[in-house]
Motif scaffolding. Structure first.
Motif, short mmCIF file in Angstrom:
data_model
loop_
_atom_site.label_atom_id
_atom_site.label_comp_id
_atom_site.label_asym_id
_atom_site.label_seq_id
_atom_site.Cartn_x
_atom_site.Cartn_y
_atom_site.Cartn_z
N VAL A 523 0.84 -1.21 0.00
CA VAL A 523 0.00 0.00 0.00
C VAL A 523 0.87 1.25 0.00
N ILE A 524 0.62 2.11 -0.98
CA ILE A 524 1.31 3.41 -1.09
C ILE A 524 0.30 4.48 -0.71
N VAL A 525 0.62 5.26 0.32
CA VAL A 525 -0.31 6.31 0.74
C VAL A 525 0.15 7.64 0.16
N VAL A 526 -0.75 8.33 -0.52
CA VAL A 526 -0.49 9.69 -1.03
C VAL A 526 -1.37 10.61 -0.20
N LEU A 527 -0.73 11.53 0.55
CA LEU A 527 -1.44 12.37 1.51
C LEU A 527 -1.72 13.74 0.90
N GLY A 541 2.28 0.28 8.94
CA GLY A 541 1.49 -0.61 8.08
C GLY A 541 1.47 -0.16 6.63
N TRP A 542 2.12 0.96 6.36
CA TRP A 542 2.15 1.45 4.97
C TRP A 542 3.51 1.13 4.34
N ASP A 543 3.49 0.79 3.08
CA ASP A 543 4.76 0.47 2.40
C ASP A 543 5.45 1.73 1.92
N ALA A 544 4.66 2.73 1.57
CA ALA A 544 5.26 3.99 1.11
C ALA A 544 4.34 5.15 1.49
N LEU A 545 4.94 6.32 1.62
CA LEU A 545 4.19 7.53 1.94
C LEU A 545 4.74 8.70 1.15
N VAL A 546 3.86 9.40 0.45
CA VAL A 546 4.22 10.61 -0.29
C VAL A 546 3.36 11.75 0.23
N ALA A 547 3.99 12.84 0.69
CA ALA A 547 3.26 14.05 1.05
C ALA A 547 3.02 14.82 -0.24
#
Ligand code: GLC
Length: 605
Positions: A523-527, A541-547
């Motif tokens: 899961v890639i989270v885009v915030l 629990g997230w594989d990636a995070l992009v602000a």
């Protein structure tokens, strides 16, 4: 050279012998004279009521052209979302010209100046290019890009007649609870100071250039430093800290020749800025040498005594503090009568009235309004143009901050892939644009033309890749190679965005992400948010995070980074809290953040 204004003033037909006509015209209409001479000549001819009119700014929805002429009103504004109907470039230019004709129908033919909040593009106008909000531009660390954005915005604004933007906000946001955090380029003074270069973009090489507009450094001073991040609250700091943290961006903007400064609603140690003579006159005008004019904020003078409405005392306090033009959207008749009475009572000197008029008229002459008072519609083709949207897309890509990339799950392959996209912010121009977009508060939905993040993803992948979408994540299964959850904050502006309590994701977003995670797919989270959010608990629990911040209309810039068309280069403009109870948390304060100011990953390959 006889301008149309000169001929019109003389009531002469074009055929009249130019020399004879020129001889009869007042000096202030002679464009060959230096501005200061034109100002003094005009000032010497003006009545008190004409001078008070120049110091009055009314909301477009609360004033008629006849009022402009009768009360000699010198400025009109569009409050956030206040637009002509239909909301088209032609209708804007027609509206502007109608107000301008009324201003030119006054005895001295002084043109009015029209202001709007073009804070991330000409954002009141449907079809305009909407750029990332300032917090994203701060993440780019790219002043040259930001200057280009100012220039592009000025082209689109000027094409509708409008002469003046209430931007940039040069606030230094110190507490992310503040609803205007996204209007800040960053939490340390050097970032907003560097990004004040946008003033050069707005104002152009010459203020009377065909697409130059007057810029506004706002909100003076300390709006981002209030206790608890309360909008319009109290900035309780020493003078040394006020000067160290909050003043530098204004010093930089004054050095760049910013034409106006807007006063903050906030207070400094309990005293409302709108009545602060030391900071407005002694510091801004004298110490910093600001030669433009100071405008109040929306009904800002009403707040000086803490009671609703304004009193004669508040009017004289505000003007004597150094405010030159008063944004009095609705009660402008009462303001005009009150200021006249205050002058006659000796509570406001003619020297102060004349100083305010000199400052305002100087900018009107420098803008070329006396020579070219009407909308120049030649540049309307720039509005929402491919060139401007490409610039915005570049800004979106440069503003993305990669905060986590477990197992280098990013960049995603564009080909032979199977991707599931979810989240309330994935396919929604209104959410990805945030506040100050078409309406004051902004709103979800297809509010203006652009490319959603989902559409950008679909445009980026090749034919061999499948992209499926559901807002809540339903329908995902283990056959997908990656899931992208585009989540975050619904649009807001000003105090409506203050978050005194929790600062995490809402239940809808958390459920969407859990649904994706349950499939076992990375899961890639885009915030999409106007500030850092409290996500430390969920991050493992997230594989990636992009602000992604608030990217505006060109969502394809987000896909550019997700698929490696552009490598992520963004750096945090704000310290990212480990929990909401750390607020305020800023560089160098000794607290341990989740991600420090300046943090940002990139791709190894
Ligand atoms: C608002 C804002 C200010 C804006 C003004 C005009 O209340 O504080 O940033 O420029 O009013 O819309």
């Amino acid at each position: 050279m006889l301008t149309s204004a000169m001929l019109a003033f003389a009531g002469a037909g074009a055929a009249a012998p130019a020399a004879a006509q020129a001889a009869k015209l007042p000096a202030y209409l002679d464009a060959r004279l230096p501005v200061h001479k034109r100002v003094e000549d005009l000032l010497s001819r003006m009545t008190l009521d004409e001078k008070i009119g120049q110091m009055t700014q009314a909301e477009r929805a609360a004033v008629t052209p006849e009022d402009i002429t009768r009360y000699r009103i010198g400025s009109v504004l569009s409050g956030g979302g206040s637009t002509p109907t239909p909301n088209t470039p032609q209708a804007w230019a027609d509206m502007y010209d109608q107000f301008q004709r009324a201003a030119l129908a006054t005895p001295k033919r002084i043109p009015m100046i029209y202001g709007v909040d073009a804070v991330h593009g000409h954002n009141n106008l449907v079809g305009a290019t909407i750029f990332p909000h300032n917090i994203g531009l701060g993440a780019t660390r790219d002043p040259e890009l930001v200057k280009k954005i100012g220039r592009a915005t000025a082209e689109e604004v000027a094409a509708t007649g409008v002469d003046w933007t209430f931007a940039p906000c040069l606030c230094v946001a110190r507490n992310d609870r503040w609803g205007r955090t996204y209007e800040s380029f960053g939490e340390v003074p050097e970032l907003p100071a560097a990004m004040s270069v946008i003033v050069d973009g707005f104002q152009g090489r010459k203020l009377n250039g065909p697409t130059s507009i007057l810029a506004t450094a706002k909100h003076y001073v300390g709006d981002g430093g209030t206790t608890g991040g309360v909008d319009q609250g109290d900035t309780q700091v020493s003078e040394a800290e006020l000067r160290r943290i909050h003043l530098p961006p204004f010093r930089a903007a004054v050095k760049r020749g910013v034409g106006s400064v807007m006063v903050s609603f906030s207070s400094w140690n309990g005293v409302k800025m709108h009545g602060h003579r030391y900071l407005i006159t002694d510091v801004l005008k004298k110490e910093l040498g600001f030669k433009g004019f100071v405008v109040s904020d929306w009904n800002g003078i009403d707040q000086i005594d803490g009671q609703p409405g304004f009193t004669p005392q508040e009017v004289s306090t505000a003007i004597n503090a150094g405010i030159d033009m008063v944004m009095v959207p609705y009660d402008w008749r009462k303001f005009i009568d009150t200021l006249r009475a205050e002058v006659r009572a000796g509570h406001v000197s003619m020297a102060r009235i004349n100083d305010a008029n000199r400052r305002i008229l100087t900018k009107k002459f420098e803008l070329g309004l006396f020579e070219r008072p009407f909308a120049d519609r030649r540049h309307q083709r720039t509005i929402g143009s491919a060139e401007h949207r490409a610039l915005a897309r570049r800004a979106v890509a440069e503003s993305q901050v990669l905060l986590k990339n477990k197992g280098n799950v990013l960049p995603l392959s564009r080909h032979h892939n199977k991707i599931f996209v979810a989240g309330k912010a994935a396919d929604d121009i209104g959410i990805q644009s945030g506040g100050w977009t078409i309406t004051w508060q902004g709103s979800p939905g297809a509010i203006t033309p652009g490319t959603t993040i989902l559409e950008g993803i679909r445009q980026t992948v090749g034919k061999s890749t499948t992209v499926d979408y559901s807002k809540d994540g339903s329908g995902i299964d283990g056959s997908y190679k990656a899931a992208i959850a585009v989540v975050g904050e619904l649009p807001y502006a000003e105090f409506e965005g203050d978050r005194p309590g929790e600062m995490g994701l809402d239940a809808e977003d958390l459920q969407t992400i859990e649904r994706l995670r349950a499939s076992g797919v990375p899961v890639i989270v885009v915030l999409v948010s106007g500030r850092p959010l409290d996500i430390a608990k969920e991050l493992p629990g997230w594989d990636a995070l992009v602000a992604s911040w608030l990217p505006g209309t060109e969502g394809r810039g987000v896909a550019d980074v997700l698929f490696g068309v552009t490598k992520p280069t963004g750096k945090l403009p704000m310290t990212w809290m480990a929990s909401a109870d750390q607020q305020p948390i800023n560089r160098g304060d000794g607290k341990k953040p989740l991600f420090p100011f300046g943090y940002g990953l990139t791709y190894r390959r």
